[in-house]
Motif scaffolding. Sequence first.
Motif, PDB file in Angstrom:
ATOM      1  N   ILE A  24       4.180   0.214   2.434  1.00 39.20           N
ATOM      2  CA  ILE A  24       3.248  -0.846   2.048  1.00 39.20           C
ATOM      3  C   ILE A  24       3.732  -2.187   2.594  1.00 39.20           C
ATOM      4  O   ILE A  24       2.973  -2.949   3.210  1.00 39.20           O
ATOM      5  N   ILE A  33       3.950  -5.122  -5.457  1.00 36.88           N
ATOM      6  CA  ILE A  33       3.911  -3.707  -5.826  1.00 36.88           C
ATOM      7  C   ILE A  33       4.445  -3.552  -7.247  1.00 36.88           C
ATOM      8  O   ILE A  33       5.506  -4.079  -7.573  1.00 36.88           O
ATOM      9  N   VAL A 129      -1.509   4.734   1.403  1.00 38.05           N
ATOM     10  CA  VAL A 129      -0.960   3.411   1.701  1.00 38.05           C
ATOM     11  C   VAL A 129      -1.885   2.652   2.653  1.00 38.05           C
ATOM     12  O   VAL A 129      -2.155   1.460   2.459  1.00 38.05           O
ATOM     13  N   CYS A 133      -3.722  -0.855   1.661  1.00 38.37           N
ATOM     14  CA  CYS A 133      -3.496  -2.082   2.421  1.00 38.37           C
ATOM     15  C   CYS A 133      -4.799  -2.609   3.016  1.00 38.37           C
ATOM     16  O   CYS A 133      -5.020  -3.825   3.090  1.00 38.37           O
TER      17      CYS A 133
END
Length: 277
Positions: A24, A33, A129, A133
């Motif tokens: 990430i 996160i 991921v 994103c």
Amino acid sequence: MAIITLTTDFGEKDYFAGAVKGAIYSELSDVRIVDISHSVSPFHINEAAYIIKNAYKSFPKGSIHIIGIDSELTPENKHLAVKLDEHYFICANNGILSLLASEIKPEKVVEINIHDKVETNFPVLDVFVKVACHLARGGTLEVIGKSVSTIKYLKQFEPIINSEKNQILGHVIYIDNYGNVITNISRKLFETVGKGRDFTIRARRVNFSEIHETYSHAINFNVEKEKRKEEDGKKLAVFNSAGYIELAIYKSNPSTVGSASTLFGLEYLDSVTINFE
């Protein structure tokens, strides 16, 4: 700053959770996160749903939640990205979405279709991921998937009310880190059916006739500590922070003095009955 949360059954020993976080940050350095849990029992969809359902509401709208439970791509286990309650969820179509959406209808569900651009045997790392994103950058769901109208449903274990309206039959749906036993009987259901009547909660060999507002409410602090008959180890029922009836041991420790689960002999899906007088 975008928020991406992680809920998985990866545990703390292996590299999986760390690799996902690194991926990430490699794609998007300006992100926050948050680990919700990596200690979900392996492949336990209902347990994961209980955790994420009661955690995500505390996050800001627009937060992105990666759910890494039973996420391997198969013809029967496609990958989904979902907008629900103004939050985004990325998960496999293994039934967990039906549990998350049991009370709120999803605003949009898409089947992720970027797999032809990604070679992977670790979909949370390589697929989830990238989708997270993309959303964190302000991207739309339509870019990474096609809309779908049907999802896999898991049977929701709803409490049963008898015809005389004097009994609720529920089940254990979760056992927490303290060994406390959470039932699927909500406070709202209890109060609607009970209407203020006296009651007895029965779970295997233990009974309760009172439900406390907090754990410490079960202790009489007006009595000197040395004179209290019960404190640590006292059994109690409580309305927990998620709004469900929970059976507990005051200040329990599963690894030393025992817990509600071990001492009461209760496990996942065991019956819990409330009889009203």
